[in-house]
Scaffold this motif. Structure first.
Motif: not given
Ligand code: CP
Ligand code: NVA
Length: 326
Positions: A75, A78-79
């Protein structure tokens, strides 16, 4: 309960517990070398949160988890919503309902502590601005492989003495009873709170904080790290000027009186011009190598890359310890 199984900072663990992590990591290394399957945590799900870049820590968590039979989900910053649209506490509560464990690399130590408190699952600190505890298990594992013991050893760290790696080396050496020296200019010596913590948790050995590089004479292990850490906003030139006298180079090694001294570096290292930042620094300031010269790096590369490999085995031991009774 879950918090007790987390791995957030070294001072949460005793000398015996740190030694146990190292011995378990050595056993996992043997299993891996002999290609003996060890999918002891088959089917568990692990989140890997990275708010800063990583090669070793990310790869080690991923492969270690897969070797143990777990599913590893990366993770990246930016996700996910973390920080931008969702608080750390809310994120922790959500991830804790879905994952069996969480690795976190970020800025504040407080964040990894909060994540552990509110997720209810084991959390592992993959580096904060204050500590780099998983690195320590790999480093002291490498030291044990080399010397076969910790007694009567002296480790000297040269460079930015206030960064995460320096802090972690200081307290971990103190816990293990290894003599430790932080050799750094006055401006970059450890915070007094960190030195106090090291003294509080010290089992044996001596703690030395000095700006005098002559202190390397009686050391068995020399360690350095980058001069500017991730997330630091400092004048690069000022930092270079301050730290150049603390570079690990042949002249410095010539002052070490102990035979077979080990040179360690957590990596990544600025030892040549094969990086974008390395080239930029060379073009701006004319330095081809920073915290360690290329000649010394190459001469000691076997142990430095052994240290990097040991991130895999040690992180496997850390995750296994947290999750084995789930
Ligand atoms: N030593 C270390 O933590 O490396 P990475 O930043 O590549 O994970
Ligand atoms: N002190 C370095 C360590 C990298 C592994 C940093 O925080 O960037």
């Amino acid at each position: 309960m879950a918090k007790a199984k987390s791995f957030l900072k070294e001072i949460d663990y005793s000398k015996k517990e740190i030694e146990d992590f190292i011995n378990l990591a050595l056993r996992f290394k043997k299993l891996k070398k002999e290609r003996i399957p060890h999918r002891y945590l088959d089917g568990l799900n692990i989140a890997l949160i990275f708010e800063k870049a990583s090669t070793r820590t990310r790869s080690a968590f991923t492969v270690a988890g897969q070797d143990l039979g777990m599913n590893m989900s990366y993770l990246g910053k930016d996700d996910i919503q973390l920080g931008k649209k969702e608080s750390l506490v809310d994120t922790a509560k959500v991830l804790g309902t879905m994952f069996d464990g969480i690795e976190y690399r970020g800025f504040k130590q407080e964040s990894v502590e909060l994540l552990a408190e509110f997720s209810g699952v084991p959390v592992w600190n993959g580096l904060t601005d204050t500590w780099h505890p998983t690195q320590m298990i790999a480093d002291f594992m490498t030291i044990k492989e080399h010397f076969g013991k910790f007694e009567d050893l002296t480790l000297a760290y040269l460079g930015d003495g206030r960064n995460n790696v320096a802090n972690s080396l200081l307290v971990t050496s103190a816990i293990l009873g290894i003599n430790v020296k932080i050799i750094a200019p006055k401006e970059l010596q450890p915070e007094s709170e960190i030195v106090d913590l090291a003294k509080k948790h010290q089992t044996e050995g001596l703690i030395t904080i000095t700006d005098d590089t002559a202190a390397v004479a009686d050391t068995n292990i020399l360690y350095t790290d980058v001069w500017v850490s991730m997330g630091e906003e400092v004048d690069f030139k000022e930092r270079i000027d301050l730290l150049l006298p603390y570079q690990i180079n042949q002249a410095l090694l010539n002052r070490v009186r102990k035979p077979n001294a080990l040179v360690l570096h957590c990596l990544p290292a600025f030892h040549d011009l094969n990086t974008e930042i390395g080239r930029e620094i060379y073009e701006r300031y004319g330095y081809k190598e920073l915290e360690i010269t290329d000649a010394v790096f190459q001469k000691h590369s076997q142990t430095i890359f052994q240290e990097a490999e040991n991130r895999l085995h040690s992180i496997k031991a850390i995750m296994y310890h947290s999750l084995k009774n789930i």
